[in-house]
Design an enzyme around this catalytic site. Sequence first.
Site, mmCIF file in Angstrom:
data_model
loop_
_atom_site.group_PDB
_atom_site.id
_atom_site.type_symbol
_atom_site.label_atom_id
_atom_site.label_comp_id
_atom_site.label_asym_id
_atom_site.label_seq_id
_atom_site.Cartn_x
_atom_site.Cartn_y
_atom_site.Cartn_z
ATOM 1 N N ALA A 63 82.232 -37.106 16.154
ATOM 2 C CA ALA A 63 83.009 -36.731 14.983
ATOM 3 C C ALA A 63 82.110 -36.922 13.769
ATOM 4 O O ALA A 63 81.073 -37.569 13.853
ATOM 5 C CB ALA A 63 84.228 -37.636 14.873
ATOM 6 N N GLY A 102 82.916 -37.986 20.022
ATOM 7 C CA GLY A 102 83.744 -36.778 20.092
ATOM 8 C C GLY A 102 83.065 -35.638 20.825
ATOM 9 O O GLY A 102 83.734 -34.776 21.390
ATOM 10 N N GLU A 105 83.776 -36.277 24.331
ATOM 11 C CA GLU A 105 85.219 -36.052 24.528
ATOM 12 C C GLU A 105 85.536 -34.553 24.599
ATOM 13 O O GLU A 105 86.371 -34.122 25.390
ATOM 14 C CB GLU A 105 85.999 -36.741 23.404
ATOM 15 C CG GLU A 105 85.939 -38.265 23.516
ATOM 16 C CD GLU A 105 86.539 -38.960 22.319
ATOM 17 O OE1 GLU A 105 87.404 -39.838 22.536
ATOM 18 O OE2 GLU A 105 86.174 -38.619 21.177
ATOM 19 N N GLU A 125 81.329 -45.293 20.000
ATOM 20 C CA GLU A 125 82.244 -45.610 18.891
ATOM 21 C C GLU A 125 82.331 -47.110 18.606
ATOM 22 O O GLU A 125 82.506 -47.515 17.456
ATOM 23 C CB GLU A 125 83.647 -45.067 19.196
ATOM 24 C CG GLU A 125 83.785 -43.553 19.066
ATOM 25 C CD GLU A 125 83.393 -42.801 20.322
ATOM 26 O OE1 GLU A 125 83.725 -41.602 20.416
ATOM 27 O OE2 GLU A 125 82.727 -43.385 21.199
HETATM 28 N N1 T1G Z 1 78.469 -37.916 11.603
HETATM 29 C C1 T1G Z 1 77.864 -37.648 10.421
HETATM 30 N N2 T1G Z 1 76.504 -37.697 10.219
HETATM 31 C C2 T1G Z 1 75.767 -38.009 11.273
HETATM 32 C C3 T1G Z 1 76.331 -38.306 12.543
HETATM 33 C C4 T1G Z 1 77.754 -38.241 12.686
HETATM 34 N N3 T1G Z 1 78.366 -38.476 13.847
HETATM 35 N N4 T1G Z 1 75.316 -38.602 13.386
HETATM 36 C C5 T1G Z 1 74.180 -38.482 12.676
HETATM 37 N N5 T1G Z 1 74.434 -38.134 11.425
HETATM 38 C C6 T1G Z 1 73.451 -37.894 10.365
HETATM 39 C C7 T1G Z 1 72.645 -39.131 9.982
HETATM 40 O O1 T1G Z 1 73.293 -39.904 9.035
HETATM 41 C C8 T1G Z 1 71.362 -38.509 9.470
HETATM 42 O O2 T1G Z 1 71.610 -38.090 8.156
HETATM 43 C C9 T1G Z 1 71.184 -37.276 10.335
HETATM 44 O O3 T1G Z 1 72.477 -36.996 10.872
HETATM 45 C C10 T1G Z 1 70.230 -37.480 11.482
HETATM 46 O O4 T1G Z 1 70.642 -38.627 12.198
HETATM 47 C C11 T1G Z 1 86.700 -38.980 17.770
HETATM 48 C C12 T1G Z 1 85.672 -41.051 16.270
HETATM 49 C C13 T1G Z 1 72.740 -38.487 17.311
HETATM 50 C C14 T1G Z 1 71.380 -40.256 18.327
HETATM 51 O O5 T1G Z 1 78.174 -42.711 16.820
HETATM 52 O O6 T1G Z 1 73.587 -42.082 17.063
HETATM 53 O O7 T1G Z 1 82.962 -39.382 17.592
HETATM 54 O O8 T1G Z 1 70.034 -39.582 6.997
HETATM 55 O O9 T1G Z 1 68.641 -40.021 11.632
HETATM 56 O O10 T1G Z 1 67.508 -40.656 15.059
HETATM 57 O O11 T1G Z 1 86.027 -40.488 19.372
HETATM 58 O O12 T1G Z 1 72.303 -39.883 14.772
HETATM 59 O O13 T1G Z 1 69.385 -37.267 7.539
HETATM 60 O O14 T1G Z 1 71.154 -37.701 5.814
HETATM 61 O O15 T1G Z 1 70.324 -40.823 13.322
HETATM 62 O O16 T1G Z 1 67.607 -38.273 15.857
HETATM 63 C C15 T1G Z 1 80.302 -41.162 17.471
HETATM 64 C C16 T1G Z 1 75.917 -41.239 15.761
HETATM 65 C C17 T1G Z 1 80.942 -40.842 16.162
HETATM 66 C C18 T1G Z 1 76.535 -41.026 17.093
HETATM 67 C C19 T1G Z 1 70.434 -38.806 16.492
HETATM 68 N N6 T1G Z 1 78.924 -40.730 17.443
HETATM 69 N N7 T1G Z 1 74.606 -40.638 15.645
HETATM 70 O O17 T1G Z 1 69.556 -39.787 16.125
HETATM 71 O O18 T1G Z 1 68.842 -38.867 13.847
HETATM 72 S S1 T1G Z 1 82.612 -41.423 16.128
HETATM 73 C C20 T1G Z 1 77.951 -41.567 17.104
HETATM 74 C C21 T1G Z 1 73.536 -41.148 16.290
HETATM 75 C C22 T1G Z 1 83.465 -40.335 17.133
HETATM 76 C C23 T1G Z 1 85.537 -39.738 18.327
HETATM 77 C C24 T1G Z 1 84.888 -40.702 17.408
HETATM 78 C C25 T1G Z 1 72.208 -40.526 15.991
HETATM 79 C C26 T1G Z 1 71.738 -39.503 17.046
HETATM 80 P P1 T1G Z 1 70.479 -38.158 7.085
HETATM 81 P P2 T1G Z 1 69.576 -39.706 12.718
HETATM 82 P P3 T1G Z 1 68.253 -39.403 15.244
#
Ligand code: T1G
Length: 686
Positions: A63, A102, A105, A125
């Site tokens: 998400a 998500g 999911e 999450e």
């Molecule tokens: N939402 C918004 N921005 C995100 C994002 C996300 N989920 N993931 C990454 N970014 C932005 C990040 O801030 C950065 O921005 C750029 O993308 C590159 O990321 C309903 C509620 C995928 C392994 O927890 O673990 O789903 O700094 O530098 O090292 O159940 O990003 O360039 O402006 O980290 O290559 C669950 C979070 C969400 C995964 C890539 N998902 N992301 O790593 O790049 S909650 C996560 C990561 C959810 C549902 C629930 C990593 C990555 P900027 P990066 P990277």
Amino acid sequence: MSSSVSVANEGGVAIVTIDNPPVNALSFHVREPLMQALVALRDDASVTAIVIACAGRTFVAGADITEFGKPMQQPELRAIVAVLEAIARPTVAAIHGTALGGGLELALGCHFRVADQGARLGLPEVKLGILPGGGGTVRLPRLVGAAKALKMIVSGTPIGADEAYGAGLVDAVFEGDLTTHAVNFAREMARKGGPFPPVRDRDDVLKETDLAAFDAEAADLARKARGLEAPIACAQAVRDAVTLPFDEALAEERALFVKLVASDQSRAQRHLFFAEREAAKLPGKDAVKRRIARVGVIGAGTMGGGIAMAFANGGFPVTLLETSQEALRRGLATIEKNYTVSVARGSLSEDAKRQRLAQFKGTIDHADLADCDLIVEAAFEDMAVKKEIFGKLDAAARPGAILATNTSYLDIDEIAASTSRPQDVLGLHFFSPANVMKLLEIVRAEKTAPDALATVIDLARRIGKVAVVVGVCHGFVGNRMLAARGSESEALLLEGATPSQIDKAFTDFGWPMGPFQMGDLAGLDIGWRNRKARGLTAPIADTLCQQGRFGQKTGRGFYLYENGSRTPVPDPEVEALIRDKAAEKGIVPRTIDADEIIERTLYPLVNEGAKILEEGIAARASDIDVVWVNGYGFPIGKGGPMFWAGLEGAARIVGRLRYWHERTGKDVFKPAPLLERMAKTDSWEA
Ligand code: T1G
């Protein structure tokens, strides 16, 4: 459709492509067209199968975290998955890069999942202080079983494609053009014909759940949660998936999600998610980086050996220099032993161990550093020693090589000035054990060149470190604030608190351990040497050291460690020593509660952070949070000292600092102007 969702048709197989760089987060502007596309395909009888794929470097990484805390815009992910799951023709998720949160999911809403060899799949999450909110806690156990799902969801750690295939999470793993493979797979499924049971209807695996074993595992995980709510909620939701009908379990998941996403803990952990990424953003970070192919490390002791391993683990060949063959042999032997321990623990293969050891070249000759692009000095913490080494490096290192010191508090401008190339000198302050601890304080000296800085910021990411750039001052950010946090420790003991009482206040707050247990673990002699070098005293700790009580390594420090155990046992001898010291100073012990302990340790910590911001030693308050969470065990559920100050109330902190300042006259309690402003504006932005 829209710029972020497109639909193509390949011989009756519809390919829905999501394109929302950089990580295909399921932002509202993706969800809406995605829902429209799926509804249209559901109602289009000409379509024989559907593939969901993503453009760019990864499948959906979750998400959109930036939308949390804001009013939810419809459609929600759960509604999209419900439409997807109701489609009778085969649906296939084509997963490359990462399918996280998500994203996984959404894929669980498909009948089938196929993955690229390098793909990683997970529900992280819990690392954001929440739990999967799009049905992941109810659908994942139906594929991989409750025990595996519990592990995956409570740890938040993704698994690889092969492990996912073995666990029944993905149906095929491919190399090469994934979308083509996915289309062929979908076409084959359509040819074979249904029915294609949606994941929600697959209960067989769940029926095999050993609930007693599940509850025992969940209880063990709860014990390790250290006050974090999300891991407990994750375990509860997976248990609900086993014991409740699907829709009831889904509703329970939702209720837990709504509660957690609004919690301070989740706000704190989301703050840290973005803070870690912000920390690496610096003016000039896009400067052309210098090429780093080989790394030199000077000193094969505890720090040097760990630093060398960190680079070897990151794939860099390492030249390790020591002053004698014997010291070199000892250092290399310790490195080999550390890898052997990892193999025994199963966290490293024998093959990987061999590969990493092959990266090391030992030497006692500075000339052998001539082909190194970066050289990290990790020798004895003494200015004269550092200057002598940097003098030799200045002669031996190739032009353009970056010269780094691992000092944890000495003046790097002074060290740089002892060379003819101060623009190539900076600090790389690793934390012990350097091959494990994630934090790297990158110390920018006065003359450090922007490209040298940009190079090591990028390098930190390549060796799996969380980098924070700080300025030169005594102790930089972490150790300087640590000194402020510890400045009242002895006073608290003399006035009546015991080491275990103070440590309990810290562990109740959420720290892995308190200052006295930490001191015993690290070795009290380190602080003693540092105090002596600076002409400082700590009557109780100094006396313990004079008695040879250096902590765990001597079996006694502030605590006793019987028969080599690591379990701290309160020592009446220490408490008697404290009372004697108090009597010598005419201090009458009194009852001190946990609130006072926190006020006199963590409020000065925040105050010192404010001074550091005022001086520009740290660029952002969130950088300080990243340092403390990744280097000093500050509880992630509180977001770091500067974020916590907002939760605790900066006005309260200022009020109590003033109270202790008036009472003790100590500078450490004098509120910093920026903190006083924060108390009025609720923001650290000056
Ligand atoms: N939402 C918004 N921005 C995100 C994002 C996300 N989920 N993931 C990454 N970014 C932005 C990040 O801030 C950065 O921005 C750029 O993308 C590159 O990321 C309903 C509620 C995928 C392994 O927890 O673990 O789903 O700094 O530098 O090292 O159940 O990003 O360039 O402006 O980290 O290559 C669950 C979070 C969400 C995964 C890539 N998902 N992301 O790593 O790049 S909650 C996560 C990561 C959810 C549902 C629930 C990593 C990555 P900027 P990066 P990277």
